[in-house]
Enzyme design. Sequence first.
Site, short mmCIF file in Angstrom:
data_model
loop_
_atom_site.label_atom_id
_atom_site.label_comp_id
_atom_site.label_asym_id
_atom_site.label_seq_id
_atom_site.Cartn_x
_atom_site.Cartn_y
_atom_site.Cartn_z
N GLY A 85 0.84 -1.21 0.00
CA GLY A 85 0.00 0.00 0.00
C GLY A 85 0.87 1.25 0.00
N SER A 86 2.02 1.16 0.66
CA SER A 86 2.93 2.30 0.68
C SER A 86 3.47 2.57 -0.72
CB SER A 86 4.10 2.02 1.63
OG SER A 86 3.61 1.75 2.92
N ASP A 193 -7.12 1.43 4.17
CA ASP A 193 -7.81 0.85 5.33
C ASP A 193 -9.31 0.74 5.11
OD1 ASP A 193 -5.35 0.88 6.50
OD2 ASP A 193 -5.72 2.62 7.78
N SER A 214 -4.20 -1.44 0.23
CA SER A 214 -3.15 -2.30 0.79
C SER A 214 -3.73 -3.69 0.99
CB SER A 214 -2.68 -1.77 2.14
OG SER A 214 -1.90 -2.75 2.80
N HIS A 219 -5.14 -5.97 6.56
CA HIS A 219 -6.14 -5.24 5.77
C HIS A 219 -7.30 -6.15 5.34
CE1 HIS A 219 -3.79 -1.45 5.49
NE2 HIS A 219 -2.90 -2.29 6.00
N ASN A 287 10.10 -0.21 -9.72
CA ASN A 287 9.51 -1.52 -10.01
C ASN A 287 8.70 -1.88 -8.79
OD1 ASN A 287 8.72 -4.08 -10.42
ND2 ASN A 287 10.75 -4.97 -10.65
C1 LIG Z 1 -3.84 4.50 5.72
C2 LIG Z 1 -2.70 3.61 5.32
N1 LIG Z 1 -2.05 3.87 4.18
C3 LIG Z 1 -1.02 3.11 3.77
C4 LIG Z 1 -0.62 2.01 4.49
C5 LIG Z 1 0.55 1.19 4.01
O1 LIG Z 1 0.20 -0.08 3.55
P1 LIG Z 1 1.32 -1.21 3.45
O2 LIG Z 1 1.54 -1.73 4.81
O3 LIG Z 1 0.73 -2.24 2.53
O4 LIG Z 1 2.53 -0.57 2.88
C6 LIG Z 1 -1.26 1.69 5.68
C7 LIG Z 1 -0.83 0.52 6.47
O5 LIG Z 1 -1.51 -0.01 7.30
C8 LIG Z 1 -2.33 2.52 6.11
O6 LIG Z 1 -2.98 2.27 7.25
#
Ligand SMILES: Cc1ncc(COP(=O)(O)O)c(C=O)c1O
Length: 437
Positions: A85-86, A193, A214, A219, A287
Amino acid sequence: MEFKNIDKNLNKILTKIAREKVGKDIEPGKDYIPASGKVLFEQDLLYGVEAVLDAWLTGGRFNAEFEERLASMIGNKRVLTTNSGSSANLLAFATLTSPKLGDKALKAGDEVITVASGFPTTVNPILQYHCIPVFVDVSIPGYNANVAMLEEAVSSKTKAIMLAHTLGNPFDLDAVMAVAKKHDLWVIEDNCDALGAEFDGKKTGTFGHLATCSFYPAHHITMGEGGAVLINDPKLIRIAESMRDWGRDCWCETGHDNTCKNRFWGQYGNLPFGYDHKYVYSERGFNFKITDIQAAIGLSQMERMEPFAEKRRYNHAYLTNLVKSELGDMMIVDEAHPKALPSWFGCTFTLKENFPKNRHALLQYLEDHKVGSRLLFAGNILKQPGYLDMPHRVVGPLDNTDRVMNDTFWVGSWPGLEDKHLDYIAEQMVDFVNENK
Ligand SMILES: Cc1ncc(COP(=O)(O)O)c(C=O)c1O
């Protein structure tokens, strides 16, 4: 799905093994009740094995189907999977920096409106591209941006709004989209979320120019690590596809060549005529792709997207009603906007001033009694060690953000929890209060 690689015998063996790995019961009081968790079924593991046995490994048939199915379930033209998700947040933001967007492209020094009490990787892309986060306070009990502050936050440098639907609770999309429209701003919805949530009868993730998901185990559905960017605009789609895949100009699927039928016959940049299109880069990309094994597990999980969201809503209502009736005079219980149908990531509470002890004591008690809790991520990101010297602007006081940092926490609403777990969690909170009155 018909398996190509798993015959009846293998299916039997794998199902037996898989059954032993998934769906273990949690006994309240004896086992730890995590604040979040994955709910896996045998099929999810079988899909993963089927993908392994394709021996393709990189994004292939499962990824293509995952992207298509998710796009149609949420209502976007294009879904692009990413490895987290990041990464999805970074890719969404990076897309808006493309020179192909001309004057509308985000550039260093541009301002992006957001909140400080969220997950760091909603804010990080703003900083990573040398833009300036502009923080507005959140409202309690919704924990989303106080939309009354948005107009005040807009300056001549403002180019975008990037906000998460906090813990599955949709922010006021009417207000945010109205400000964005009025000032011609980009909107990125961090939907990480909130998969399955709705606002005014429409899925979150379909309002902004780009949105993200994510698929980490905490999740709504999981593929281990994973994420996605959701897009509608064809120009943004093309930029994001390129940026996800190294910045390449070529759009061949992995393992394929010459889809454009023009591989050696183009003129690109200042390269010599006929430079192999496969190695032409029109963006400064990454990537962020996933493997087909991740996609296969995600595809299997996707069948449960709606039932999982429904169970989260049930669990949230069940626990928050218990807490409201027992402790409502000393704890604030989270609430949704009247037009929102949340897909609750957790049940969020803020201690009132008359709560007998502080949050630290309560969470330690819960932990000692095998109840997992979480804070609202960064609390106030301005106070985090890695952010003390970040360039930023603050609009108005961040009183509620500080309150979230000090007094807010959440416990589980995830679909693996049953009434008995929620009863137990509420009981522990009540016991703590009674012991400390
Ligand atoms: C609001 C939000 N954005 C982004 C992320 C990041 O997701 P990931 O852990 O898959 O990188 C999270 C992680 O819990 C999140 O709560």
